[in-house]
Motif scaffolding. Structure first.
Motif, PDB file in Angstrom:
ATOM      1  N   LYS A 196       0.845  -1.203   0.000  1.00 32.32           N
ATOM      2  CA  LYS A 196       0.000   0.000   0.000  1.00 32.32           C
ATOM      3  C   LYS A 196       0.872   1.242   0.000  1.00 32.32           C
ATOM      4  O   LYS A 196       1.776   1.382   0.825  1.00 32.32           O
ATOM      5  N   LYS A 197       0.622   2.112  -0.962  1.00 31.62           N
ATOM      6  CA  LYS A 197       1.331   3.391  -1.056  1.00 31.62           C
ATOM      7  C   LYS A 197       0.279   4.472  -1.173  1.00 31.62           C
ATOM      8  O   LYS A 197      -0.350   4.655  -2.209  1.00 31.62           O
ATOM      9  N   GLY A 198       0.058   5.202  -0.063  1.00 31.25           N
ATOM     10  CA  GLY A 198      -1.027   6.167  -0.037  1.00 31.25           C
ATOM     11  C   GLY A 198      -2.356   5.442  -0.089  1.00 31.25           C
ATOM     12  O   GLY A 198      -2.627   4.553   0.722  1.00 31.25           O
ATOM     13  N   THR A 199      -3.192   5.780  -1.071  1.00 36.81           N
ATOM     14  CA  THR A 199      -4.489   5.122  -1.211  1.00 36.81           C
ATOM     15  C   THR A 199      -4.448   3.981  -2.233  1.00 36.81           C
ATOM     16  O   THR A 199      -5.421   3.263  -2.398  1.00 36.81           O
ATOM     17  N   GLU A 200      -3.314   3.821  -2.907  1.00 33.13           N
ATOM     18  CA  GLU A 200      -3.204   2.794  -3.937  1.00 33.13           C
ATOM     19  C   GLU A 200      -2.624   1.508  -3.356  1.00 33.13           C
ATOM     20  O   GLU A 200      -1.817   1.537  -2.423  1.00 33.13           O
ATOM     21  N   VAL A 201      -3.044   0.380  -3.937  1.00 31.97           N
ATOM     22  CA  VAL A 201      -2.481  -0.916  -3.549  1.00 31.97           C
ATOM     23  C   VAL A 201      -1.873  -1.560  -4.790  1.00 31.97           C
ATOM     24  O   VAL A 201      -2.360  -1.400  -5.914  1.00 31.97           O
ATOM     25  N   PHE A 202      -0.786  -2.297  -4.587  1.00 26.45           N
ATOM     26  CA  PHE A 202      -0.062  -2.947  -5.675  1.00 26.45           C
ATOM     27  C   PHE A 202       0.207  -4.398  -5.302  1.00 26.45           C
ATOM     28  O   PHE A 202       0.356  -4.730  -4.122  1.00 26.45           O
ATOM     29  N   ASP A 203       0.310  -5.224  -6.326  1.00 21.61           N
ATOM     30  CA  ASP A 203       0.764  -6.603  -6.120  1.00 21.61           C
ATOM     31  C   ASP A 203       2.251  -6.622  -6.430  1.00 21.61           C
ATOM     32  O   ASP A 203       2.658  -6.416  -7.571  1.00 21.61           O
ATOM     33  N   GLN A 204       3.092  -6.859  -5.421  1.00 24.24           N
ATOM     34  CA  GLN A 204       4.532  -6.748  -5.581  1.00 24.24           C
ATOM     35  C   GLN A 204       5.219  -8.100  -5.394  1.00 24.24           C
ATOM     36  O   GLN A 204       5.255  -8.649  -4.298  1.00 24.24           O
ATOM     37  N   PRO A 205       5.806  -8.673  -6.480  1.00 22.45           N
ATOM     38  CA  PRO A 205       6.583  -9.907  -6.338  1.00 22.45           C
ATOM     39  C   PRO A 205       7.807  -9.671  -5.451  1.00 22.45           C
ATOM     40  O   PRO A 205       8.416  -8.597  -5.482  1.00 22.45           O
ATOM     41  N   ALA A 206       8.166 -10.663  -4.661  1.00 22.72           N
ATOM     42  CA  ALA A 206       9.298 -10.514  -3.737  1.00 22.72           C
ATOM     43  C   ALA A 206       9.961 -11.865  -3.509  1.00 22.72           C
ATOM     44  O   ALA A 206       9.424 -12.916  -3.847  1.00 22.72           O
ATOM     45  N   LEU A 207      11.152 -11.804  -2.929  1.00 28.33           N
ATOM     46  CA  LEU A 207      11.870 -13.002  -2.498  1.00 28.33           C
ATOM     47  C   LEU A 207      12.129 -12.898  -0.999  1.00 28.33           C
ATOM     48  O   LEU A 207      12.406 -11.803  -0.486  1.00 28.33           O
ATOM     49  N   LEU A 208      12.057 -14.030  -0.333  1.00 30.43           N
ATOM     50  CA  LEU A 208      12.467 -14.126   1.073  1.00 30.43           C
ATOM     51  C   LEU A 208      13.795 -14.860   1.104  1.00 30.43           C
ATOM     52  O   LEU A 208      13.980 -15.859   0.400  1.00 30.43           O
ATOM     53  N   ALA A 209      14.735 -14.384   1.926  1.00 28.86           N
ATOM     54  CA  ALA A 209      16.059 -15.012   1.950  1.00 28.86           C
ATOM     55  C   ALA A 209      16.663 -14.924   3.336  1.00 28.86           C
ATOM     56  O   ALA A 209      16.275 -14.085   4.171  1.00 28.86           O
ATOM     57  N   ASP A 210      17.635 -15.799   3.585  1.00 25.17           N
ATOM     58  CA  ASP A 210      18.386 -15.737   4.845  1.00 25.17           C
ATOM     59  C   ASP A 210      19.206 -14.451   4.880  1.00 25.17           C
ATOM     60  O   ASP A 210      19.535 -13.855   3.845  1.00 25.17           O
ATOM     61  N   SER A 211      19.588 -14.047   6.094  1.00 29.69           N
ATOM     62  CA  SER A 211      20.266 -12.757   6.278  1.00 29.69           C
ATOM     63  C   SER A 211      21.638 -12.702   5.618  1.00 29.69           C
ATOM     64  O   SER A 211      22.165 -11.619   5.354  1.00 29.69           O
ATOM     65  N   ASN A 212      22.251 -13.869   5.322  1.00 27.84           N
ATOM     66  CA  ASN A 212      23.587 -13.894   4.715  1.00 27.84           C
ATOM     67  C   ASN A 212      23.533 -13.934   3.179  1.00 27.84           C
ATOM     68  O   ASN A 212      24.529 -14.258   2.530  1.00 27.84           O
ATOM     69  N   PHE A 213      22.382 -13.632   2.608  1.00 36.55           N
ATOM     70  CA  PHE A 213      22.183 -13.745   1.158  1.00 36.55           C
ATOM     71  C   PHE A 213      23.270 -13.014   0.370  1.00 36.55           C
ATOM     72  O   PHE A 213      23.851 -13.551  -0.578  1.00 36.55           O
ATOM     73  N   PHE A 214      23.605 -11.794   0.759  1.00 36.14           N
ATOM     74  CA  PHE A 214      24.544 -10.981  -0.014  1.00 36.14           C
ATOM     75  C   PHE A 214      26.014 -11.365   0.224  1.00 36.14           C
ATOM     76  O   PHE A 214      26.894 -10.882  -0.476  1.00 36.14           O
ATOM     77  N   SER A 215      26.255 -12.222   1.194  1.00 40.05           N
ATOM     78  CA  SER A 215      27.621 -12.734   1.352  1.00 40.05           C
ATOM     79  C   SER A 215      27.851 -13.964   0.478  1.00 40.05           C
ATOM     80  O   SER A 215      28.995 -14.361   0.229  1.00 40.05           O
ATOM     81  N   VAL A 216      26.777 -14.563  -0.018  1.00 41.39           N
ATOM     82  CA  VAL A 216      26.875 -15.721  -0.916  1.00 41.39           C
ATOM     83  C   VAL A 216      26.750 -15.269  -2.372  1.00 41.39           C
ATOM     84  O   VAL A 216      27.548 -15.674  -3.219  1.00 41.39           O
ATOM     85  N   PHE A 217      25.773 -14.417  -2.670  1.00 48.68           N
ATOM     86  CA  PHE A 217      25.534 -13.961  -4.037  1.00 48.68           C
ATOM     87  C   PHE A 217      25.984 -12.511  -4.216  1.00 48.68           C
ATOM     88  O   PHE A 217      25.936 -11.713  -3.263  1.00 48.68           O
ATOM     89  N   THR A 218      26.404 -12.189  -5.426  1.00 47.16           N
ATOM     90  CA  THR A 218      26.960 -10.864  -5.718  1.00 47.16           C
ATOM     91  C   THR A 218      25.936 -10.009  -6.450  1.00 47.16           C
ATOM     92  O   THR A 218      25.750 -10.151  -7.668  1.00 47.16           O
ATOM     93  N   PHE A 219      25.247  -9.149  -5.705  1.00 47.24           N
ATOM     94  CA  PHE A 219      24.335  -8.170  -6.279  1.00 47.24           C
ATOM     95  C   PHE A 219      24.749  -6.805  -5.730  1.00 47.24           C
ATOM     96  O   PHE A 219      24.438  -6.473  -4.577  1.00 47.24           O
ATOM     97  N   PRO A 220      25.485  -6.010  -6.509  1.00 45.19           N
ATOM     98  CA  PRO A 220      26.050  -4.746  -6.010  1.00 45.19           C
ATOM     99  C   PRO A 220      24.986  -3.749  -5.544  1.00 45.19           C
ATOM    100  O   PRO A 220      23.914  -3.634  -6.141  1.00 45.19           O
ATOM    101  N   ALA A 221      25.325  -3.047  -4.479  1.00 44.29           N
ATOM    102  CA  ALA A 221      24.417  -2.033  -3.924  1.00 44.29           C
ATOM    103  C   ALA A 221      24.602  -0.702  -4.639  1.00 44.29           C
ATOM    104  O   ALA A 221      25.715  -0.323  -5.007  1.00 44.29           O
TER     105      ALA A 221
END
Length: 792
Positions: free
Chosen positions: A106-131
């Motif tokens: 929900k953003k303001g009065t609008e609602v969206f369907d947002q795809p997402a991933l759930l991951a362990d907290s060490n995700f970025f120490s295993v995979f390389t996705f630059p910030a």
């Protein structure tokens, strides 16, 4: 000397503009096809290589061996394997689990369907996705943190800095604030994990059951580890730690499968067809497609090179005097070979440059066909550039070497007196043309078969009517409000019917006949579902909301269920869900209808109307009139009744067509391949017709002097080429039949390959070939015989 070679080469190319254009066009198209396939193949093998630790990352997969020996392979695991294996095996340095999900945002009065991933907290120490912003290393430690991709961050926050800002996500029917901790770059095109939104995986609700499979687990393996030995250790731990649960499953549910785990290299995951890409993985590819594309590209390039040989030899008689004079004044054969090879490389270079231009122009279209997002910058890869240069050199050498040897070997005396009898029966040129048209006929048979199969799938009687049915995604819908929504819509005369089902697929099993196992698709529907889709009841009755037992103990089954159960009198039979002590009575038999893709066999189906199940899809049947107004009415009513659920809809027939998107794309790819092959083959045939007309000029003149008609001469010359095409059709027929037969085995519902397909393909190729050679044959037939006989 070299300068003189180039000067002479350019003069010859300019003097014979038509043949130069034909040669360059054929070569450029062939080279462009090869460049595009190089680009495609490079992208396929580059998947997931950007991760800094990629060679040491392995995907944990599972295998279920049935009592009959069949093995089901799945790419998912539960919560237990990752931490258990890491704790007990020093070869495993780390693990990370990921799971796909979707949130209502929900953003303001609008609602969206947002795809997402759930991951362990060490995700970025295993995979390389630059910030891009924030710190990814600590971004997932807070259970209410979130990481966004650049596109999603811009979608919700515009140009503002999103770090520290919150997004309201629906969790357990309540909106909760999640703080943006980091923004990462857009996931690369060649990534099996594509992140839009990433949230921390809950660690306070660990599922401790070994036989639950709902997420992907990746292991970081110590370098130098023997993977086969590690695999054996993993399965030994599993059999020890899961022994109690396996026994319980066998005793309680009759579970008899032999379960084992395996390690799949991250770098081999993309093109592996054994394990599906789901629960957070995307873009699985079948390497067969790469082989097919590469084969088509090589066909086209080979045909282009064959054309070059045929056209160059066809023009050789025009240059006989030039060759004779060069030899008489002292020219050596190696100098002539250098001259003709030089011309070949000049033509190849021009074709190469033109091919690069063609690649740039058609790349967007190719991306659409191949479902890729390749960019021109990919062409500048060192490996690709080296590959293109190798193709250029090889093409120039192959296309020019044989003609150079032949032309440089002409006898100077015979050349100066126009008596060079090169070619004789001309077996090589004819053999090359047969090869060209064999490939062309093969591709045309393939195109016709693929078209036929695609049309068969698109016009197959599915057993239900999906015309003007609007499908609304309604995950998370308050089921108590569905009757209100339904009643309000039915007040509109343009809305004919409304129904719902649970959405997705639910595959389960039960006992019939007092212990027989049966597996089936279970569908939760309401009483209007079958009538909306016009699916008939062949025996018994439909559900009724006036009968209380229908929502408690009654079920419907389809004809396939009855067949697998072996029932002769299905009404009143009992379906026993032995694992939760529920028994249901069959009250009706539903006629088979294909609710799944025709790429798989129709399964057994059981229908229930239990009120405790939720709804995932709403279906609205509308009239043909005032569709836009009706759609607006549906949207307005939906948003009014379900304000916190994003409104998304499709027409049901469009959803069905999407199931065959892959077939549609391959239909286009093979069609374009066939068109290009025919086009370039016809260029080669044009060259052979020119050679034949040149070689038989005196014969034609004598025939005309003796009274032969133009029609007779044209028929005589054309028959020779028709025989070559017919020979190619005969050669291609068994190969094409075998290839298409193998391809059609992938479809449980398929067309038959009949002789008509081969006759149509052969007839079409023959017609195109005759049209191609008609220009040269008619031209030769109407020529004045005096011009060809005056020197005799």
């Amino acid at each position: 000397m070299i300068r003189n070679y180039f000067k002479t080469a350019f003069r010859n190319l300019w003097r014979n503009k038509a043949f130069s254009v034909i040669n360059i066009t054929g070569l450029s198209v062939g080279l462009a096809c090869c460049m595009l396939i190089f680009l495609y193949a490079m992208d396929e093998v580059s998947y997931d290589r950007f991760h800094s630790n990629a060679p040491n990352i392995y995907h944990l997969v599972a295998n279920f061996q049935k009592p009959d020996g069949h093995v089901d392979k799945i790419s998912s695991t539960g919560d237990v394997p990752g931490p258990s294996f890491k704790r007990q095996l020093p070869e495993i340095l780390d693990f990370v689990r990921i799971q796909s999900n979707s949130f209502t945002l929900k953003k303001g009065t609008e609602v969206f369907d947002q795809p997402a991933l759930l991951a362990d907290s060490n995700f970025f120490s295993v995979f390389t996705f630059p910030a891009v912003q924030g710190n990814t290393q600590k971004a997932l430690y807070d259970p209410h943190s979130v990481v966004l991709s650049e596109e999603v961050a811009e979608k919700y926050f515009g140009k503002q800095n999103p770090i520290g800002k919150t997004l309201d996500l629906k969790v357990d029917d309540k909106f909760q604030p999640f703080t943006v901790k980091a923004v990462i770059k857009k996931s690369p095109q060649n990534s099996s994990i594509k992140i839009q939104m990433l949230l921390p995986k809950k660690t306070n609700h660990i599922d401790d059951h070994w036989l639950n499979f709902f997420q992907n687990t990746f292991l970081v393996i110590r370098p130098g580890t023997d993977i086969k030995q590690l695999d054996a250790k993993i399965n030994k731990i599993f059999m020890t730690d899961a022994a109690g649960q396996l026994k319980e499953e066998a005793d309680k549910y009759g579970f008899k499968d032999k379960v084992s785990y395996g390690l799949q290299p991250l770098l081999g995951m993309h093109t592996n067809t054994d394990y599906p890409a789901d629960n957070g993985l995307v873009d699985a590819s079948n390497p067969t497609y790469s082989y097919i594309l590469s084969g088509i590209a090589l066909f086209i390039l080979a045909i282009a090179c064959i054309n070059f040989v045929n056209l160059t030899v066809a023009r050789s008689l025009k240059r006989a005097k030039e060759i004779g004079i060069r030899k008489v004044v002292g020219g050596q054969r190696k100098q002539l070979i250098m001259q003709f090879l030089g011309e070949s490389f000049i033509l190849s270079f021009i074709a190469f440059v033109l091919a690069v231009v063609l690649v740039v122009l058609v790349l967007p279209f190719f991306n659409t066909l191949a479902n890729k997002a390749l960019a021109f910058s990919y062409l500048l890869s060192f490996k690709l550039v080296a590959g293109y240069i190798a193709i250029f050199l090889l093409t120039g050498l192959l296309a020019g070497f044989y003609p150079a040897l032949v032309l440089s070997g002409f006898n100077p005396v015979q050349s100066l007196y126009n008596r060079n009898q090169y070619a004789g029966k001309n077996y090589l040129s004819k053999g090359l043309v047969i090869l060209q048209f064999t490939l062309a006929t093969f591709l045309i048979v393939s195109t016709i078969t693929i078209y036929s199969q695609f049309n068969y799938l698109m016009h197959f009687d599915l057993g239900y009517n999906d015309k003007n049915v609007v499908s609304i995604n309604s995950w998370g819908l308050d089921k108590t409000k569905l009757p209100i929504f339904k009643n309000e819509l039915l007040k509109d005369p343009s809305i004919l019917s409304v129904t719902a089902d649970q959405g997705g697929r639910w595959i389960t099993g039960a006992h019939v006949n007092n212990g027989q196992d049966i597996h089936f698709d279970m569908k939760h529907i309401d009483e209007d579902y079958l009538s909306l889709f016009q699916v008939p009841i062949v025996k018994g009755r439909n559900f009724s909301k006036t009968m209380v037992s229908d929502s408690a103990t009654s079920v419907l089954v389809n004809e396939e269920f009855v067949k697998q159960a072996g029932w002769k009198n299905p009404i009143g039979q009992v379906v026993d869900f032995f694992y939760d002590a529920k028994k249901y009575t069959v009250v009706g038999i539903v006629k088979n209808y294909h609710f799944v893709s025709l790429n798989e066999k129709l399964p057994a189906v059981l229908f229930t109307m239990k009120p405790d199940y939720g709804w995932g899809n709403i279906f609205v049947k509308i009239s043909d009139k005032n569709k836009s107004e009706t759609l607006n009415r549906i949207q307005k009513e939906f948003k009014g009744d379900f304000p916190v659920i994003p409104y998304q809809y499709k027409f049901k027939d469009a959803e069905v067509a999407e199931q065959y998107d892959k077939e549609s794309k391959w239909k286009q790819i093979v069609t374009f391949g066939a068109v290009l092959t025919i086009f370039i083959s016809c260029i080669g045939l044009f060259g052979l017709a020119t050679l034949s007309a040149e070689r038989r000029k005196k014969e034609i003149g004598i025939r005309k002097v003796l009274g032969a008609s133009v029609q007779g001469i044209v028929r005589k010359l054309s028959t020779d080429f028709a025989i070559l095409v017919l020979i190619s059709a005969v050669i291609s027929a068994p190969v094409a039949w075998w290839a298409m037969h193998k391809w059609l085995q992938n479809y449980p519902y398929r067309v038959d390959i009949n002789a008509g397909i081969f006759l149509v393909a052969a007839g079409f190729v023959l017609l195109i070939a005759l049209i191609t050679v008609s220009f040269q044959t008619i031209r030769a037939a109407v020529a004045n015989p005096v011009n060809s006989l005056r020197s005799e």
